[in-house]
Design a protein around this motif. Structure first.
Motif, PDB file in Angstrom:
ATOM      1  N   VAL A   6       0.871  -1.085  -0.036  1.00 16.18           N
ATOM      2  CA  VAL A   6       0.218  -0.043  -0.027  1.00 16.18           C
ATOM      3  C   VAL A   6       0.729   1.297  -0.008  1.00 16.18           C
ATOM      4  O   VAL A   6       1.877   1.511   0.834  1.00 16.18           O
ATOM      5  N   LEU A   7       0.631   2.212  -0.894  1.00 18.89           N
ATOM      6  CA  LEU A   7       1.577   3.178  -1.324  1.00 18.89           C
ATOM      7  C   LEU A   7       0.941   4.487  -0.752  1.00 18.89           C
ATOM      8  O   LEU A   7       0.068   4.918  -1.171  1.00 18.89           O
ATOM      9  N   VAL A  64       0.372  -3.868  -6.086  1.00 19.28           N
ATOM     10  CA  VAL A  64       0.586  -2.477  -5.337  1.00 19.28           C
ATOM     11  C   VAL A  64      -0.752  -1.617  -5.359  1.00 19.28           C
ATOM     12  O   VAL A  64      -1.262  -1.734  -6.493  1.00 19.28           O
ATOM     13  N   LEU A  65      -1.014  -1.034  -4.299  1.00 23.39           N
ATOM     14  CA  LEU A  65      -2.292  -0.257  -4.467  1.00 23.39           C
ATOM     15  C   LEU A  65      -1.711   1.307  -4.107  1.00 23.39           C
ATOM     16  O   LEU A  65      -1.316   1.594  -2.992  1.00 23.39           O
ATOM     17  N   SER A  66      -1.854   2.186  -4.946  1.00 24.06           N
ATOM     18  CA  SER A  66      -1.358   3.556  -4.648  1.00 24.06           C
ATOM     19  C   SER A  66      -2.519   4.454  -4.128  1.00 24.06           C
ATOM     20  O   SER A  66      -3.646   4.400  -4.638  1.00 24.06           O
ATOM     21  N   PHE A  88      -3.281  -0.988  -8.714  1.00 25.42           N
ATOM     22  CA  PHE A  88      -4.403  -0.477  -8.371  1.00 25.42           C
ATOM     23  C   PHE A  88      -4.320   0.913  -7.838  1.00 25.42           C
ATOM     24  O   PHE A  88      -3.338   1.097  -7.075  1.00 25.42           O
ATOM     25  N   ASP A  89      -5.352   1.555  -8.255  1.00 22.49           N
ATOM     26  CA  ASP A  89      -5.120   3.182  -7.596  1.00 22.49           C
ATOM     27  C   ASP A  89      -6.652   3.767  -7.552  1.00 22.49           C
ATOM     28  O   ASP A  89      -7.736   3.205  -7.859  1.00 22.49           O
ATOM     29  N   GLY A 311     -12.492   1.068   1.317  1.00 15.01           N
ATOM     30  CA  GLY A 311     -13.438  -0.002   0.940  1.00 15.01           C
ATOM     31  C   GLY A 311     -13.925  -0.421  -0.357  1.00 15.01           C
ATOM     32  O   GLY A 311     -13.739  -1.720  -0.704  1.00 15.01           O
ATOM     33  N   SER A 312     -14.018   0.275  -1.098  1.00 18.97           N
ATOM     34  CA  SER A 312     -14.394  -0.068  -2.805  1.00 18.97           C
ATOM     35  C   SER A 312     -13.053  -0.639  -3.279  1.00 18.97           C
ATOM     36  O   SER A 312     -13.280  -1.629  -3.907  1.00 18.97           O
ATOM     37  N   VAL A 313     -11.959  -0.102  -3.120  1.00 19.43           N
ATOM     38  CA  VAL A 313     -10.533  -0.483  -4.005  1.00 19.43           C
ATOM     39  C   VAL A 313     -10.379  -2.116  -3.059  1.00 19.43           C
ATOM     40  O   VAL A 313      -9.842  -3.046  -3.838  1.00 19.43           O
TER      41      VAL A 313
END
Length: 352
Positions: A6-7, A64-66, A88-89, A311-313
């Protein structure tokens, strides 16, 4: 997909990390200056605006999630693409998304920008309402992240990124009008909306539709997205940006606004999506109207904008892991099943 970084560990990033950890992922939080050493997941200090060490870190992850400002995402998406991992972002920036769509043509993993609230959850809802009709003539999506107890003429608090809000208020907005894709100015097409007896105003803002105009061209005659605020907000913002010429000083504009209207804990997120068309030969209207407020997650109170965005991502990431969504290419929000979304551990938070 097991290991995810998580970025950016602001409110949304920290919550996304907590939700992912609770859903069984191995989480690493990455931030320039991590401020929470007692987190139940690994935390690393890394300057994500620089290339040093980023590719090496991404090579250790499955995804990765930005949760960073939109201007950093184009470069980070490219590094994720080159590492062959999922990306994902939460961006609403149109140019960033177009760049990621180009990357997805050769990606080994899934490229999934725009996975927040709007674009994101609101598009999933809109697509579900469109699909519920035999023929849809219009779909109107409205979202407002607001203080529950507004003060002043602006009636607002900056619980979301000031850079993102300024971007949405100034960039042109894509719509479908009378069967044609058009670009219209932000903070226009003003209308009144009532939710639970509360009067709100709605006006065009940039990026909320994601890829829906391209998807529904020649299928739905009218589609648009608007932001909801308390009455009078649009007039104040038009004065600030256009009469005072702050549109030419975006960075300073964001600093002024967040200094004047800092975040609050007691917020509310209103979602109002309506589709009209025909069903079984009769004119019909379908609506999804909700007011989401702060809730407790992992032992902490979370603001409405934080949990509806994070929550959506996270629900989408759960769906990818569980094989409910593709694992490569580009993900459109309108291709996500609302029922499958709500059936995930995190998506269940939106059932109200």
């Amino acid at each position: 997909m097991k290991k995810i970084a998580v970025l950016g560990l602001g409110k949304v990033g920290k919550l996304a990390a907590d939700l992912l950890l609770g859903s069984g992922f191995e989480v690493t939080g990455i931030d320039l200056s991590p401020s929470a050493p007692d987190t139940p997941y690994s935390v690393k200090a890394l300057d994500l605006s620089s290339d040093a060490g980023v590719a090496e870190e991404f090579a250790e992850q499955d995804a990765v999630l930005s949760c960073l400002p939109f201007m950093l995402n184009k470069r980070l998406a490219k590094i994720a693409h080159d590492a062959g991992i999922h990306y994902f972002d939460l961006t609403e920036d149109v140019a960033t998304t177009k760049s990621i769509i180009e990357l997805s043509a050769t990606s080994k993993g899934l490229m999934a920008p725009q996975c927040g609230l709007a674009p994101g959850f609101v598009g999933i809802v809109g697509a579900d309402l469109i699909a519920s009709l035999d023929d849809c003539r219009s779909c109107k999506m409205r979202v407002g992240a607001l203080p529950q107890n507004p003060t002043g003429l602006m009636g607002y608090a900056f619980n979301w990124s000031p850079e993102g809000v300024v971007n949405e208020y100034l960039n042109d907005c894509e719509v479908i009008e009378d069967g044609e894709i058009k670009w219209v100015s932000a903070m226009e097409w003003l209308e009144d909306i009532y939710i639970d007896g509360i009067k709100l105003e709605a006006f065009t803002t940039s990026g909320g539709l994601g890829t829906m105009c391209e998807t529904y061209l020649a299928k739905v005659k009218n589609i648009d997205y608007k932001t909801m605020r308390y009455p009078g907000h649009a007039a104040q913002m038009n004065f600030f940006f256009h009469e005072l010429l702050m549109r030419d000083r975006r960075k300073e504009a964001g600093e002024i606004l967040i200094n004047a209207k800092p975040p609050v804990d007691d917020d509310v997120v209103y979602v109002h999506v309506a589709a009209e068309g025909t069903k079984d030969g009769k004119l019909a209207r379908r609506e999804f109207v909700r007011g989401y407020r702060p809730i407790e997650i992992a032992g902490k109170s979370r603001t409405a904008i934080a949990w509806t965005t994070a929550g959506s991502v996270v629900a989408i990431i759960e769906m990818v892991r569980d094989g409910k969504l593709p694992n490569k290419g580009f993900l459109k929000q309108e291709d996500i099943s609302l029922s499958d979304f709500l059936a995930t551990p995190t998506g269940a938070l939106y059932v109200a």
